[in-house]
Design a protein around this motif. Structure first.
Motif, PDB file in Angstrom:
ATOM      1  N   GLY A  45       0.800  -1.217   0.000  1.00  0.00           N
ATOM      2  CA  GLY A  45       0.000   0.000   0.000  1.00  0.00           C
ATOM      3  C   GLY A  45       0.835   1.269   0.000  1.00  0.00           C
ATOM      4  N   ASN A  46       0.167   2.382  -0.269  1.00  0.00           N
ATOM      5  CA  ASN A  46       0.827   3.671  -0.106  1.00  0.00           C
ATOM      6  C   ASN A  46       0.901   3.984   1.385  1.00  0.00           C
ATOM      7  OD1 ASN A  46      -2.122   3.922  -0.306  1.00  0.00           O
ATOM      8  ND2 ASN A  46      -1.830   6.127  -0.153  1.00  0.00           N
ATOM      9  N   HIS A  47       1.849   4.813   1.770  1.00  0.00           N
ATOM     10  CA  HIS A  47       2.082   5.050   3.195  1.00  0.00           C
ATOM     11  C   HIS A  47       1.981   6.534   3.511  1.00  0.00           C
ATOM     12  CE1 HIS A  47       3.093   4.139   7.163  1.00  0.00           C
ATOM     13  NE2 HIS A  47       4.401   3.972   7.084  1.00  0.00           N
ATOM     14  N   ARG A  48       0.873   6.893   4.214  1.00  0.00           N
ATOM     15  CA  ARG A  48       0.653   8.293   4.533  1.00  0.00           C
ATOM     16  C   ARG A  48       0.794   8.600   6.013  1.00  0.00           C
ATOM     17  NH1 ARG A  48      -4.982   8.972   3.870  1.00  0.00           N
ATOM     18  NH2 ARG A  48      -4.760   7.312   5.385  1.00  0.00           N
ATOM     19  N   SER A  49       0.398   7.629   6.845  1.00  0.00           N
ATOM     20  CA  SER A  49       0.413   7.893   8.289  1.00  0.00           C
ATOM     21  C   SER A  49       0.498   6.581   9.066  1.00  0.00           C
ATOM     22  CB  SER A  49      -0.866   8.634   8.695  1.00  0.00           C
ATOM     23  OG  SER A  49      -1.982   7.759   8.619  1.00  0.00           O
ATOM     24  N   TYR A  50       0.575   6.704  10.397  1.00  0.00           N
ATOM     25  CA  TYR A  50       0.601   5.522  11.262  1.00  0.00           C
ATOM     26  C   TYR A  50      -0.726   4.760  11.188  1.00  0.00           C
ATOM     27  CZ  TYR A  50       4.906   7.124  13.509  1.00  0.00           C
ATOM     28  OH  TYR A  50       6.203   7.493  13.760  1.00  0.00           O
ATOM     29  N   ILE A 146      -1.062  -7.868  -3.965  1.00  0.00           N
ATOM     30  CA  ILE A 146      -2.336  -7.152  -3.942  1.00  0.00           C
ATOM     31  C   ILE A 146      -2.019  -5.674  -3.713  1.00  0.00           C
ATOM     32  CG2 ILE A 146      -4.623  -6.952  -2.902  1.00  0.00           C
ATOM     33  CD1 ILE A 146      -4.092  -9.724  -4.043  1.00  0.00           C
ATOM     34  N   PRO A 147      -2.177  -4.822  -4.739  1.00  0.00           N
ATOM     35  CA  PRO A 147      -1.919  -3.393  -4.537  1.00  0.00           C
ATOM     36  C   PRO A 147      -3.051  -2.780  -3.727  1.00  0.00           C
ATOM     37  CG  PRO A 147      -2.761  -3.764  -6.747  1.00  0.00           C
ATOM     38  CD  PRO A 147      -2.578  -5.129  -6.127  1.00  0.00           C
ATOM     39  N   CYS A 148      -2.711  -1.820  -2.880  1.00  0.00           N
ATOM     40  CA  CYS A 148      -3.707  -1.199  -2.011  1.00  0.00           C
ATOM     41  C   CYS A 148      -3.527   0.318  -2.014  1.00  0.00           C
ATOM     42  CB  CYS A 148      -3.561  -1.755  -0.598  1.00  0.00           C
ATOM     43  SG  CYS A 148      -4.562  -0.908   0.646  1.00  0.00           S
ATOM     44  N   GLY A 149      -4.613   1.034  -2.263  1.00  0.00           N
ATOM     45  CA  GLY A 149      -4.561   2.492  -2.256  1.00  0.00           C
ATOM     46  C   GLY A 149      -5.413   3.039  -1.121  1.00  0.00           C
ATOM     47  N   ILE A 150      -4.813   3.872  -0.276  1.00  0.00           N
ATOM     48  CA  ILE A 150      -5.538   4.479   0.849  1.00  0.00           C
ATOM     49  C   ILE A 150      -5.605   5.980   0.620  1.00  0.00           C
ATOM     50  CG2 ILE A 150      -5.637   4.764   3.361  1.00  0.00           C
ATOM     51  CD1 ILE A 150      -3.799   2.304   3.577  1.00  0.00           C
ATOM     52  N   LYS A 151      -6.813   6.530   0.690  1.00  0.00           N
ATOM     53  CA  LYS A 151      -6.947   7.974   0.507  1.00  0.00           C
ATOM     54  C   LYS A 151      -7.962   8.546   1.496  1.00  0.00           C
ATOM     55  CE  LYS A 151     -10.144   7.278  -3.377  1.00  0.00           C
ATOM     56  NZ  LYS A 151     -10.385   7.543  -4.800  1.00  0.00           N
ATOM     57  N   GLY A 152      -7.853   9.846   1.731  1.00  0.00           N
ATOM     58  CA  GLY A 152      -8.730  10.503   2.693  1.00  0.00           C
ATOM     59  C   GLY A 152      -8.133  10.505   4.083  1.00  0.00           C
ATOM     60  N   ILE A 162     -10.276   2.633   1.452  1.00  0.00           N
ATOM     61  CA  ILE A 162      -9.202   1.666   1.216  1.00  0.00           C
ATOM     62  C   ILE A 162      -9.608   0.819   0.011  1.00  0.00           C
ATOM     63  CG2 ILE A 162      -7.780  -0.173   2.201  1.00  0.00           C
ATOM     64  CD1 ILE A 162      -9.970   1.559   4.591  1.00  0.00           C
ATOM     65  N   THR A 163      -8.817   0.873  -1.041  1.00  0.00           N
ATOM     66  CA  THR A 163      -9.145   0.121  -2.254  1.00  0.00           C
ATOM     67  C   THR A 163      -8.090  -0.950  -2.526  1.00  0.00           C
ATOM     68  OG1 THR A 163     -10.153   2.116  -3.215  1.00  0.00           O
ATOM     69  CG2 THR A 163      -9.674   0.295  -4.709  1.00  0.00           C
ATOM     70  N   TYR A 164      -8.541  -2.193  -2.607  1.00  0.00           N
ATOM     71  CA  TYR A 164      -7.648  -3.313  -2.926  1.00  0.00           C
ATOM     72  C   TYR A 164      -7.806  -3.650  -4.411  1.00  0.00           C
ATOM     73  CZ  TYR A 164      -7.151  -4.016   2.114  1.00  0.00           C
ATOM     74  OH  TYR A 164      -6.876  -3.839   3.449  1.00  0.00           O
ATOM     75  N   GLY A 165      -6.697  -3.627  -5.137  1.00  0.00           N
ATOM     76  CA  GLY A 165      -6.729  -3.917  -6.564  1.00  0.00           C
ATOM     77  C   GLY A 165      -6.657  -5.403  -6.862  1.00  0.00           C
ATOM     78  N   GLU A 166      -6.763  -5.736  -8.122  1.00  0.00           N
ATOM     79  CA  GLU A 166      -6.679  -7.135  -8.545  1.00  0.00           C
ATOM     80  C   GLU A 166      -5.252  -7.656  -8.348  1.00  0.00           C
ATOM     81  OE1 GLU A 166      -8.065  -7.518 -12.525  1.00  0.00           O
ATOM     82  OE2 GLU A 166     -10.102  -6.886 -12.030  1.00  0.00           O
ATOM     83  N   PRO A 167      -5.112  -8.943  -8.050  1.00  0.00           N
ATOM     84  CA  PRO A 167      -3.785  -9.532  -7.807  1.00  0.00           C
ATOM     85  C   PRO A 167      -2.853  -9.374  -9.002  1.00  0.00           C
ATOM     86  CG  PRO A 167      -5.526 -11.035  -7.123  1.00  0.00           C
ATOM     87  CD  PRO A 167      -6.198  -9.927  -7.882  1.00  0.00           C
ATOM     88  N   LEU A 168      -1.612  -9.061  -8.721  1.00  0.00           N
ATOM     89  CA  LEU A 168      -0.581  -8.965  -9.748  1.00  0.00           C
ATOM     90  C   LEU A 168       0.257 -10.233  -9.683  1.00  0.00           C
ATOM     91  CD1 LEU A 168       0.578  -5.276  -9.072  1.00  0.00           C
ATOM     92  CD2 LEU A 168      -1.084  -6.055 -10.766  1.00  0.00           C
ATOM     93  N   GLU A 195      -2.376   4.436  -8.822  1.00  0.00           N
ATOM     94  CA  GLU A 195      -3.626   4.437  -9.593  1.00  0.00           C
ATOM     95  C   GLU A 195      -4.830   4.283  -8.659  1.00  0.00           C
ATOM     96  OE1 GLU A 195      -5.487   1.277 -12.669  1.00  0.00           O
ATOM     97  OE2 GLU A 195      -3.456   1.967 -13.190  1.00  0.00           O
ATOM     98  N   LEU A 196      -4.667   3.448  -7.615  1.00  0.00           N
ATOM     99  CA  LEU A 196      -5.769   3.173  -6.677  1.00  0.00           C
ATOM    100  C   LEU A 196      -5.992   4.310  -5.685  1.00  0.00           C
ATOM    101  CD1 LEU A 196      -5.013  -0.586  -5.924  1.00  0.00           C
ATOM    102  CD2 LEU A 196      -6.872   0.323  -7.322  1.00  0.00           C
ATOM    103  N   THR A 197      -5.082   5.259  -5.622  1.00  0.00           N
ATOM    104  CA  THR A 197      -5.245   6.382  -4.683  1.00  0.00           C
ATOM    105  C   THR A 197      -5.933   7.577  -5.339  1.00  0.00           C
ATOM    106  OG1 THR A 197      -3.074   7.350  -5.215  1.00  0.00           O
ATOM    107  CG2 THR A 197      -3.146   5.743  -3.427  1.00  0.00           C
ATOM    108  N   LYS A 198      -6.222   7.472  -6.633  1.00  0.00           N
ATOM    109  CA  LYS A 198      -6.836   8.602  -7.353  1.00  0.00           C
ATOM    110  C   LYS A 198      -8.349   8.593  -7.231  1.00  0.00           C
ATOM    111  CE  LYS A 198      -3.065   8.947 -10.678  1.00  0.00           C
ATOM    112  NZ  LYS A 198      -2.642   8.797 -12.081  1.00  0.00           N
TER     113      LYS A 198
END
Length: 198
Positions: A45-50, A146-152, A162-168, A195-198
Protein backbone atom coordinates in the motif's frame (compact mmCIF):
# COMPACT_ATOMS: atom_id res chain seq x y z
CA UNK A 1 -1.46 -21.26 26.11
CA UNK A 2 0.78 -18.32 25.21
CA UNK A 3 -0.32 -18.47 21.57
CA UNK A 4 -3.99 -18.64 22.58
CA UNK A 5 -3.66 -15.57 24.81
CA UNK A 6 -1.85 -13.73 22.04
CA UNK A 7 -4.59 -14.62 19.55
CA UNK A 8 -7.27 -13.38 21.97
CA UNK A 9 -5.35 -10.14 22.59
CA UNK A 10 -4.89 -9.67 18.86
CA UNK A 11 -8.62 -10.11 18.30
CA UNK A 12 -9.47 -7.60 21.04
CA UNK A 13 -7.00 -4.99 19.76
CA UNK A 14 -8.29 -5.44 16.20
CA UNK A 15 -11.83 -4.89 17.45
CA UNK A 16 -10.83 -1.68 19.23
CA UNK A 17 -8.93 -0.39 16.17
CA UNK A 18 -11.83 -1.27 13.87
CA UNK A 19 -14.32 0.55 16.10
CA UNK A 20 -12.11 3.62 16.44
CA UNK A 21 -11.41 3.88 12.70
CA UNK A 22 -15.07 3.30 11.83
CA UNK A 23 -16.33 5.98 14.22
CA UNK A 24 -13.62 8.58 13.53
CA UNK A 25 -13.00 7.98 9.82
CA UNK A 26 -16.08 6.08 8.68
CA UNK A 27 -13.83 4.10 6.35
CA UNK A 28 -15.08 2.40 3.21
CA UNK A 29 -13.48 -0.73 1.72
CA UNK A 30 -13.48 -1.41 -2.02
CA UNK A 31 -12.21 -4.55 -3.74
CA UNK A 32 -11.90 -6.84 -0.72
CA UNK A 33 -12.99 -9.68 -3.01
CA UNK A 34 -9.61 -9.32 -4.75
CA UNK A 35 -7.85 -10.70 -1.68
CA UNK A 36 -7.57 -14.53 -1.76
CA UNK A 37 -8.88 -16.05 1.46
CA UNK A 38 -5.87 -18.36 1.71
CA UNK A 39 -2.41 -18.88 0.27
CA UNK A 40 0.66 -16.67 0.19
CA UNK A 41 0.08 -13.05 -0.81
CA UNK A 42 1.85 -9.72 -0.46
CA UNK A 43 -0.25 -6.62 0.20
CA UNK A 44 1.46 -3.39 -0.84
CA UNK A 45 0.00 0.00 0.00
CA UNK A 46 0.83 3.67 -0.11
CA UNK A 47 2.08 5.05 3.19
CA UNK A 48 0.65 8.29 4.53
CA UNK A 49 0.41 7.89 8.29
CA UNK A 50 0.60 5.52 11.26
CA UNK A 51 -3.05 4.76 10.50
CA UNK A 52 -2.22 2.78 7.32
CA UNK A 53 -1.03 -0.53 8.87
CA UNK A 54 -4.00 -0.76 11.29
CA UNK A 55 -6.44 0.02 8.46
CA UNK A 56 -5.05 -2.81 6.34
CA UNK A 57 -4.97 -5.12 9.37
CA UNK A 58 -8.67 -4.67 10.17
CA UNK A 59 -9.98 -4.64 6.59
CA UNK A 60 -8.08 -7.29 4.62
CA UNK A 61 -9.61 -10.30 6.39
CA UNK A 62 -6.32 -12.19 6.66
CA UNK A 63 -3.73 -12.96 9.31
CA UNK A 64 -1.00 -10.51 8.38
CA UNK A 65 2.60 -9.79 9.23
CA UNK A 66 3.97 -6.30 8.63
CA UNK A 67 7.49 -5.27 7.85
CA UNK A 68 8.24 -2.36 10.18
CA UNK A 69 11.32 -0.30 10.87
CA UNK A 70 13.08 -1.20 14.11
CA UNK A 71 12.96 2.42 15.39
CA UNK A 72 9.22 2.09 16.01
CA UNK A 73 9.93 -0.01 19.08
CA UNK A 74 11.16 3.15 20.83
CA UNK A 75 7.49 4.07 21.17
CA UNK A 76 6.03 1.75 23.84
CA UNK A 77 2.55 1.68 22.32
CA UNK A 78 3.84 0.90 18.81
CA UNK A 79 6.22 -1.66 20.29
CA UNK A 80 3.24 -3.40 21.93
CA UNK A 81 1.32 -3.40 18.65
CA UNK A 82 4.38 -4.89 16.97
CA UNK A 83 4.35 -7.79 19.43
CA UNK A 84 0.57 -8.32 19.20
CA UNK A 85 0.60 -8.33 15.39
CA UNK A 86 3.83 -10.31 14.92
CA UNK A 87 5.60 -7.47 13.09
CA UNK A 88 8.86 -8.29 11.34
CA UNK A 89 11.31 -5.62 12.42
CA UNK A 90 13.78 -4.31 9.87
CA UNK A 91 16.97 -2.35 10.42
CA UNK A 92 16.79 0.74 8.25
CA UNK A 93 19.16 1.06 5.28
CA UNK A 94 20.55 -2.44 5.59
CA UNK A 95 20.02 -5.87 4.07
CA UNK A 96 18.55 -7.43 7.20
CA UNK A 97 19.04 -11.15 6.55
CA UNK A 98 16.96 -12.19 9.57
CA UNK A 99 14.00 -10.08 8.42
CA UNK A 100 14.31 -11.39 4.86
CA UNK A 101 14.31 -15.02 6.04
CA UNK A 102 11.34 -14.41 8.35
CA UNK A 103 9.39 -12.71 5.55
CA UNK A 104 10.02 -15.57 3.13
CA UNK A 105 9.07 -18.07 5.84
CA UNK A 106 5.79 -16.17 6.37
CA UNK A 107 4.98 -16.50 2.67
CA UNK A 108 6.11 -20.13 2.50
CA UNK A 109 3.65 -20.88 5.33
CA UNK A 110 0.84 -19.52 3.15
CA UNK A 111 0.36 -16.29 5.03
CA UNK A 112 0.07 -12.61 4.15
CA UNK A 113 3.00 -10.20 4.19
CA UNK A 114 2.29 -6.45 4.21
CA UNK A 115 4.76 -3.74 3.29
CA UNK A 116 4.91 -0.21 1.97
CA UNK A 117 7.24 0.28 -1.04
CA UNK A 118 7.63 3.98 -0.23
CA UNK A 119 9.67 2.87 2.77
CA UNK A 120 8.61 5.89 4.82
CA UNK A 121 5.50 8.02 5.22
CA UNK A 122 4.75 10.05 2.07
CA UNK A 123 7.94 8.76 0.50
CA UNK A 124 6.89 9.64 -3.06
CA UNK A 125 6.00 13.21 -2.11
CA UNK A 126 9.37 13.55 -0.39
CA UNK A 127 11.15 12.32 -3.50
CA UNK A 128 12.37 9.14 -1.80
CA UNK A 129 13.41 6.23 -3.98
CA UNK A 130 10.83 3.45 -4.02
CA UNK A 131 12.10 0.36 -2.21
CA UNK A 132 12.29 -2.93 -4.13
CA UNK A 133 11.45 -5.25 -1.21
CA UNK A 134 7.97 -6.09 -2.49
CA UNK A 135 9.33 -7.03 -5.91
CA UNK A 136 12.13 -9.08 -4.32
CA UNK A 137 9.71 -11.11 -2.19
CA UNK A 138 7.22 -11.55 -5.04
CA UNK A 139 9.92 -12.81 -7.41
CA UNK A 140 11.61 -14.99 -4.81
CA UNK A 141 8.42 -16.60 -3.48
CA UNK A 142 6.08 -16.52 -6.47
CA UNK A 143 3.42 -14.87 -4.25
CA UNK A 144 0.83 -12.64 -5.89
CA UNK A 145 0.85 -8.95 -4.99
CA UNK A 146 -2.34 -7.15 -3.94
CA UNK A 147 -1.92 -3.39 -4.54
CA UNK A 148 -3.71 -1.20 -2.01
CA UNK A 149 -4.56 2.49 -2.26
CA UNK A 150 -5.54 4.48 0.85
CA UNK A 151 -6.95 7.97 0.51
CA UNK A 152 -8.73 10.50 2.69
CA UNK A 153 -8.45 10.98 6.43
CA UNK A 154 -6.77 14.34 6.18
CA UNK A 155 -8.14 17.66 7.42
CA UNK A 156 -11.23 18.61 5.45
CA UNK A 157 -11.75 15.03 4.21
CA UNK A 158 -12.08 12.70 7.16
CA UNK A 159 -13.67 9.89 5.12
CA UNK A 160 -11.10 7.19 4.41
CA UNK A 161 -11.33 4.81 1.45
CA UNK A 162 -9.20 1.67 1.22
CA UNK A 163 -9.15 0.12 -2.25
CA UNK A 164 -7.65 -3.31 -2.93
CA UNK A 165 -6.73 -3.92 -6.56
CA UNK A 166 -6.68 -7.13 -8.54
CA UNK A 167 -3.78 -9.53 -7.81
CA UNK A 168 -0.58 -8.96 -9.75
CA UNK A 169 1.10 -12.19 -10.83
CA UNK A 170 4.87 -12.09 -11.35
CA UNK A 171 5.43 -15.85 -11.18
CA UNK A 172 6.96 -15.79 -14.68
CA UNK A 173 9.99 -14.11 -13.09
CA UNK A 174 10.27 -16.53 -10.14
CA UNK A 175 13.80 -16.70 -8.74
CA UNK A 176 15.13 -14.19 -11.29
CA UNK A 177 18.07 -12.14 -10.01
CA UNK A 178 18.03 -9.70 -12.91
CA UNK A 179 17.98 -6.15 -11.49
CA UNK A 180 16.07 -4.90 -14.52
CA UNK A 181 13.29 -7.38 -13.75
CA UNK A 182 13.21 -6.31 -10.10
CA UNK A 183 13.02 -2.65 -11.13
CA UNK A 184 10.28 -3.41 -13.65
CA UNK A 185 8.19 -5.25 -11.07
CA UNK A 186 8.76 -2.49 -8.49
CA UNK A 187 7.59 0.13 -10.97
CA UNK A 188 4.48 -1.85 -11.90
CA UNK A 189 3.51 -2.40 -8.25
CA UNK A 190 3.96 1.28 -7.36
CA UNK A 191 2.11 2.39 -10.49
CA UNK A 192 -0.91 0.29 -9.52
CA UNK A 193 -0.84 1.62 -5.96
CA UNK A 194 -0.79 5.22 -7.18
CA UNK A 195 -3.63 4.44 -9.59
CA UNK A 196 -5.77 3.17 -6.68
CA UNK A 197 -5.24 6.38 -4.68
CA UNK A 198 -6.84 8.60 -7.35
Amino acid sequence: MKNILKAVLRSIVKGVIYGYCKVVYGFKVIGKENIPKEGQIIICGNHRSYLDPPLIEVTCGRYTRFLAKEELTKNKFLALLGIVFDAILVKRDSKDVTAIKESLKTLKNGNCLVLFPEGTRNGLAKGEEVKDGAAFFAIRSGAKVIPCGIKGGEKGNKKVTITYGEPLDFSEYKNSKDKEIVDKVTEEIMSKIVELTK
